[in-house]
Design a protein around this motif. Structure first.
Motif, mmCIF file in Angstrom:
data_model
loop_
_atom_site.group_PDB
_atom_site.id
_atom_site.type_symbol
_atom_site.label_atom_id
_atom_site.label_comp_id
_atom_site.label_asym_id
_atom_site.label_seq_id
_atom_site.Cartn_x
_atom_site.Cartn_y
_atom_site.Cartn_z
ATOM 1 N N GLU A 32 51.821 46.438 38.877
ATOM 2 C CA GLU A 32 50.529 45.786 39.112
ATOM 3 C C GLU A 32 49.640 46.634 40.003
ATOM 4 N N VAL A 33 48.337 46.499 39.815
ATOM 5 C CA VAL A 33 47.341 47.050 40.737
ATOM 6 C C VAL A 33 46.407 45.910 41.125
ATOM 7 N N GLN A 34 46.029 45.909 42.394
ATOM 8 C CA GLN A 34 45.146 44.864 42.910
ATOM 9 C C GLN A 34 44.103 45.497 43.825
ATOM 10 N N PHE A 89 42.838 36.481 39.299
ATOM 11 C CA PHE A 89 41.952 36.384 40.446
ATOM 12 C C PHE A 89 42.814 35.872 41.595
ATOM 13 N N ASN A 90 42.716 36.520 42.754
ATOM 14 C CA ASN A 90 43.625 36.287 43.864
ATOM 15 C C ASN A 90 42.898 35.757 45.103
ATOM 16 N N PHE A 91 43.566 34.856 45.821
ATOM 17 C CA PHE A 91 43.143 34.450 47.161
ATOM 18 C C PHE A 91 44.323 34.713 48.071
ATOM 19 N N LEU A 92 44.143 35.591 49.054
ATOM 20 C CA LEU A 92 45.207 35.972 49.974
ATOM 21 C C LEU A 92 44.918 35.398 51.355
ATOM 22 N N LYS A 93 45.944 34.813 51.962
ATOM 23 C CA LYS A 93 45.770 34.160 53.260
ATOM 24 C C LYS A 93 46.920 34.538 54.175
ATOM 25 N N PHE A 110 37.932 46.923 51.871
ATOM 26 C CA PHE A 110 38.714 46.785 50.636
ATOM 27 C C PHE A 110 40.144 47.257 50.863
ATOM 28 N N THR A 111 41.060 46.689 50.100
ATOM 29 C CA THR A 111 42.447 47.142 50.095
ATOM 30 C C THR A 111 42.863 47.354 48.654
ATOM 31 N N PHE A 112 43.416 48.516 48.370
ATOM 32 C CA PHE A 112 43.970 48.835 47.055
ATOM 33 C C PHE A 112 45.475 48.680 47.163
ATOM 34 N N THR A 113 46.077 47.883 46.257
ATOM 35 C CA THR A 113 47.490 47.547 46.379
ATOM 36 C C THR A 113 48.223 47.679 45.040
ATOM 37 N N PRO A 114 48.865 48.816 44.785
ATOM 38 C CA PRO A 114 49.770 48.888 43.635
ATOM 39 C C PRO A 114 51.116 48.268 44.033
#
Length: 165
Positions: free
Chosen positions: A122-124, A159-163, A94-98
């Protein structure tokens, strides 16, 4: 019309990053969600993207910080284009990203946020699908910090998709 505006924003960001990038060490975050979900009169579907050039990451005392650039458009033709930074906290899979990003907002037929200059906090949380792909969920608040005559703000989830490429 919305896809045309989003395509223009995407072309501008990718063109700019290609001009300044030294290699292809990039991450794109495509997201879809609900803009201002807490205001039932103004809630709208949003679609957006965010770019991160991983060559510009910096390790600091508080973790890995990197610049971001992105934008979104809502079904009501509101547009927000931003640039700022994110803090990546690696937690295994997991990655927590503010993140924090000032930007320019145009209400279109959507919500009047009170000023053209708005700030996105934002927080992700994202989960590794592979070495180059992640799925995530994020929440943000967009506000003008009382720069305008009014400051209603907007709360959104995505909802995110990161590539990575």
């Amino acid at each position: 019309m919305i896809l045309k505006k989003l395509s223009l924003i995407l072309v501008l960001v990718l063109t700019t990053t290609k001009l300044f990038a030294s290699d292809n060490n990039h991450q794109l975050n495509f997201y879809v969600g609900n803009f201002d979900f807490s205001d039932h009169k103004q809630a709208a579907i949003l679609i957006g993207f965010q770019h991160q050039n991983e060559d510009l990451n910096r390790d600091t005392l508080i973790g890995n910080i990197s610049p971001i650039t992105g934008g979104f458009v809502t079904e009501n033709s509101a547009i927000y284009v931003y640039t700022g930074f994110e803090w990546n906290v690696d937690m295994g899979s997991f990655t927590f990203t503010p993140s924090f990003a000032p930007g320019l907002y145009h209400e279109g037929d959507g919500k009047d946020l009170g000023h053209v200059l708005e700030f996105k906090s934002e927080v992700q949380v994202s989960f590794d699908l592979s070495q180059s792909s992640k799925l995530g969920f994020s929440y943000n608040h967009v506000s003008n910090a009382s720069l305008g005559d009014k400051n209603p703000g907007a709360n959104s989830y995505m909802f995110n998709f990161l590539k990575n490429f």
